[in-house]
Design a protein around this motif. Structure first.
Motif, PDB file in Angstrom:
ATOM      1  N   ARG A  99       0.577  -1.247  -0.246  1.00 16.69           N
ATOM      2  CA  ARG A  99       0.000  -0.365  -0.451  1.00 16.69           C
ATOM      3  C   ARG A  99       0.950   0.955  -0.082  1.00 16.69           C
ATOM      4  O   ARG A  99       0.177   2.029  -0.414  1.00 16.69           O
ATOM      5  CB  ARG A  99      -0.811  -0.379   1.316  1.00 16.69           C
ATOM      6  N   GLU A 100       1.752   1.535   0.750  1.00 17.17           N
ATOM      7  CA  GLU A 100       3.157   2.503   1.040  1.00 17.17           C
ATOM      8  C   GLU A 100       3.595   2.892  -0.498  1.00 17.17           C
ATOM      9  O   GLU A 100       4.341   3.663  -0.398  1.00 17.17           O
ATOM     10  CB  GLU A 100       3.180   2.849   2.736  1.00 17.17           C
ATOM     11  N   VAL A 101       3.479   1.711  -1.345  1.00 13.65           N
ATOM     12  CA  VAL A 101       4.863   1.996  -1.682  1.00 13.65           C
ATOM     13  C   VAL A 101       4.270   1.907  -3.584  1.00 13.65           C
ATOM     14  O   VAL A 101       3.703   1.220  -3.943  1.00 13.65           O
ATOM     15  CB  VAL A 101       5.633   0.878  -2.019  1.00 13.65           C
ATOM     16  N   GLY A 102       4.835   2.985  -4.745  1.00 14.31           N
ATOM     17  CA  GLY A 102       5.312   3.406  -6.091  1.00 14.31           C
ATOM     18  C   GLY A 102       5.350   2.406  -6.674  1.00 14.31           C
ATOM     19  O   GLY A 102       6.432   1.503  -5.834  1.00 14.31           O
ATOM     20  N   TRP A 103       4.714   2.139  -8.411  1.00 15.83           N
ATOM     21  CA  TRP A 103       5.823   1.315  -8.974  1.00 15.83           C
ATOM     22  C   TRP A 103       7.126   1.853  -9.355  1.00 15.83           C
ATOM     23  O   TRP A 103       7.535   0.813  -9.835  1.00 15.83           O
ATOM     24  CB  TRP A 103       4.768   0.794 -10.072  1.00 15.83           C
ATOM     25  N   ARG A 104       6.881   3.465  -8.943  1.00 19.62           N
ATOM     26  CA  ARG A 104       8.345   3.579  -9.504  1.00 19.62           C
ATOM     27  C   ARG A 104       9.147   3.390  -8.287  1.00 19.62           C
ATOM     28  O   ARG A 104      10.282   3.720  -8.869  1.00 19.62           O
ATOM     29  CB  ARG A 104       8.363   5.417  -9.625  1.00 19.62           C
ATOM     30  N   GLN A 105       8.952   3.045  -7.359  1.00 20.53           N
ATOM     31  CA  GLN A 105      10.167   2.901  -6.875  1.00 20.53           C
ATOM     32  C   GLN A 105      10.516   1.388  -6.359  1.00 20.53           C
ATOM     33  O   GLN A 105      11.581   1.385  -5.730  1.00 20.53           O
ATOM     34  CB  GLN A 105       8.717   3.241  -4.742  1.00 20.53           C
ATOM     35  N   PHE A 106       9.802   0.425  -7.497  1.00 19.78           N
ATOM     36  CA  PHE A 106      11.097  -0.452  -7.341  1.00 19.78           C
ATOM     37  C   PHE A 106      11.640  -0.827  -8.405  1.00 19.78           C
ATOM     38  O   PHE A 106      12.114  -2.057  -9.388  1.00 19.78           O
ATOM     39  CB  PHE A 106       9.762  -1.536  -7.851  1.00 19.78           C
ATOM     40  N   TRP A 107      12.313   0.561  -8.790  1.00 14.27           N
ATOM     41  CA  TRP A 107      13.315   0.874 -10.242  1.00 14.27           C
ATOM     42  C   TRP A 107      14.214  -0.032  -9.895  1.00 14.27           C
ATOM     43  O   TRP A 107      15.342  -1.279 -10.986  1.00 14.27           O
ATOM     44  CB  TRP A 107      13.703   2.216 -10.647  1.00 14.27           C
ATOM     45  N   PRO A 108      14.496  -1.004  -9.197  1.00 19.89           N
ATOM     46  CA  PRO A 108      15.882  -1.953  -9.106  1.00 19.89           C
ATOM     47  C   PRO A 108      15.656  -2.855  -9.332  1.00 19.89           C
ATOM     48  O   PRO A 108      16.800  -3.366  -9.987  1.00 19.89           O
ATOM     49  CB  PRO A 108      16.132  -1.971  -7.324  1.00 19.89           C
ATOM     50  N   LEU A 109      14.277  -3.492  -9.429  1.00 21.32           N
ATOM     51  CA  LEU A 109      14.060  -4.489 -10.151  1.00 21.32           C
ATOM     52  C   LEU A 109      14.742  -4.648 -11.509  1.00 21.32           C
ATOM     53  O   LEU A 109      14.423  -5.472 -12.437  1.00 21.32           O
ATOM     54  CB  LEU A 109      12.294  -4.903 -10.089  1.00 21.32           C
ATOM     55  N   LEU A 110      14.293  -3.545 -12.027  1.00 22.74           N
ATOM     56  CA  LEU A 110      15.839  -3.459 -13.382  1.00 22.74           C
ATOM     57  C   LEU A 110      16.762  -4.385 -13.969  1.00 22.74           C
ATOM     58  O   LEU A 110      16.814  -4.966 -15.179  1.00 22.74           O
ATOM     59  CB  LEU A 110      15.624  -1.861 -14.280  1.00 22.74           C
ATOM     60  N   LEU A 111      17.572  -3.248 -12.377  1.00 23.53           N
ATOM     61  CA  LEU A 111      18.959  -4.079 -12.634  1.00 23.53           C
ATOM     62  C   LEU A 111      18.718  -5.923 -12.395  1.00 23.53           C
ATOM     63  O   LEU A 111      19.431  -6.927 -13.273  1.00 23.53           O
ATOM     64  CB  LEU A 111      19.830  -3.716 -11.809  1.00 23.53           C
ATOM     65  N   VAL A 112      17.838  -6.088 -12.157  1.00 22.27           N
ATOM     66  CA  VAL A 112      17.466  -7.577 -11.420  1.00 22.27           C
ATOM     67  C   VAL A 112      16.747  -8.884 -13.171  1.00 22.27           C
ATOM     68  O   VAL A 112      17.689  -9.406 -12.280  1.00 22.27           O
ATOM     69  CB  VAL A 112      16.311  -7.750 -10.786  1.00 22.27           C
ATOM     70  N   ILE A 113      16.076  -7.805 -13.549  1.00 22.52           N
ATOM     71  CA  ILE A 113      15.711  -8.444 -14.492  1.00 22.52           C
ATOM     72  C   ILE A 113      16.422  -8.379 -14.873  1.00 22.52           C
ATOM     73  O   ILE A 113      16.992 -10.135 -15.800  1.00 22.52           O
ATOM     74  CB  ILE A 113      14.460  -8.015 -15.442  1.00 22.52           C
ATOM     75  N   ALA A 114      17.430  -7.023 -15.548  1.00 21.33           N
ATOM     76  CA  ALA A 114      18.450  -7.478 -16.809  1.00 21.33           C
ATOM     77  C   ALA A 114      20.296  -8.277 -16.043  1.00 21.33           C
ATOM     78  O   ALA A 114      20.268  -8.535 -17.255  1.00 21.33           O
ATOM     79  CB  ALA A 114      19.278  -5.752 -16.614  1.00 21.33           C
ATOM     80  N   GLY A 115      19.853  -8.266 -14.789  1.00 20.52           N
ATOM     81  CA  GLY A 115      20.861  -9.964 -14.157  1.00 20.52           C
ATOM     82  C   GLY A 115      20.529 -10.899 -14.673  1.00 20.52           C
ATOM     83  O   GLY A 115      21.607 -11.429 -15.526  1.00 20.52           O
ATOM     84  N   ILE A 116      19.604 -11.260 -14.677  1.00 20.55           N
ATOM     85  CA  ILE A 116      18.920 -12.731 -15.155  1.00 20.55           C
ATOM     86  C   ILE A 116      18.753 -13.145 -16.776  1.00 20.55           C
ATOM     87  O   ILE A 116      19.585 -14.240 -17.208  1.00 20.55           O
ATOM     88  CB  ILE A 116      17.787 -13.323 -14.627  1.00 20.55           C
TER      89      ILE A 116
END
Length: 300
Positions: free
Chosen positions: A167-184
């Motif tokens: 609830r407290e977090v917006g989707w833009r705050q998950f931007w480090p997932l871009l590095l996670v997916i790029a690493g995979i």
């Protein structure tokens, strides 16, 4: 290092072509330079990004000139001349052992007849090439561009899904997932040569570790001011990472790069566990199928 090359931005680029240009100048794999850039960006608290932008603005783009490669064969198989002969003889030119020979009408190079797909598959026990599906190697800008678009689309879907559960977090705050997916993706994509496989795995591990390391910071669970404390206490591990990569490149033992990637992952893990401070988010409300669960910030 190739001394005849000048430093320029590569046209085979992911972002600005700076890292790929440095890799071309010093004859290093671009994955290594990009991985080191990510490491330096974390270690310098983002100051290396300013250097990247400055090089992007200063360096010219690489030219499109390409050298002509001579592909004339030395020997060819010619049935008219009885097997493998000099290419000049097959084309009707004179040779030291056949200076007086006269080219007969119709004499020339006759290419060997390739085996049919059915005969090749029956003799070797493997399916023909047309029946096998091989992954396209990442060797040109178009394939890399499509991979980048795929990574961005995966990130958008994952970020939107995770933000719907918190609830407290917006989707833009998950931007480090871009590095996670790029690493995979970096770890599983095909490469041109087997020798590059360890480099790809090492770069993918470091991108994955960097993304997981930055995720608590982006969500507000860990304060950004913890990064100087982490670097100040764990800086010897950065030297270990650099040492592994330098040895791997200098002696051509790509397997040593895996040690550098493992050391970087340990650095990220120890930094979050021992030398980080709590952020501004005291708790998160997780929503699953109509029910809510409050989870306290583990760094509090």
């Amino acid at each position: 290092m190739a001394p005849d090359k000048t430093l320029s931005r590569s046209r085979d680029a992911v972002l600005g072509g700076v890292c790929a240009g440095l890799a071309d100048r010093f004859a290093v794999d671009a994955v290594i330079v990009r991985t080191l850039a990510v490491v330096l960006a974390i270690a310098s608290s983002g100051l290396i990004v300013l250097v990247y932008l400055a090089l992007w603005a200063i360096l010219p783009k690489a030219s499109l000139e390409e050298s002509v490669v001579d592909v004339s064969p030395e020997y060819v198989h010619s049935e008219a001349h009885g097997g493998q002969v000099d290419a000049g003889v097959a084309c009707g030119q004179s040779a030291p052992f056949a200076a007086s020979s006269v080219r007969q009408p119709g004499a020339g190079h006759v290419p060997p007849v390739p085996p049919t797909a059915q005969a090749a598959s029956s003799s070797s026990g493997t399916p023909p090439a047309s029946a096998r599906t091989a992954a396209r190697p990442v060797h040109d800008a178009s394939v890399r561009f499509m991979l980048a678009i795929g990574v961005v689309l995966l990130f958008c879907g994952a970020a939107a899904a995770f933000s719907g559960f918190v609830r407290e977090v917006g989707w833009r705050q998950f931007w480090p997932l871009l590095l996670v997916i790029a690493g995979i993706v970096t770890m599983v994509i095909p490469v041109r040569e087997d020798g590059h496989r360890c480099w790809n795995i090492s770069g993918g591990v470091m991108l994955f570790a960097a993304g997981m390391f930055l995720l608590p910071f982006a969500l507000g669970l860990v304060a950004w001011g913890s990064i100087p404390s982490i670097v100040g206490n764990l800086w010897p591990l950065l030297f270990v990472v650099a040492g592994f990569f330098l040895m791997a490149y200098s002696i051509g033992a790509s397997g040593l790069s895996l040690g550098g990637a493992a050391a970087f992952a340990v650095l990220c893990l120890l930094g979050l566990a021992w030398f980080s401070f709590p952020g501004e988010l005291p708790q998160m409300t997780l929503q699953f199928f109509g029910s809510s669960h409050v989870v306290a910030n583990p760094w509090m």
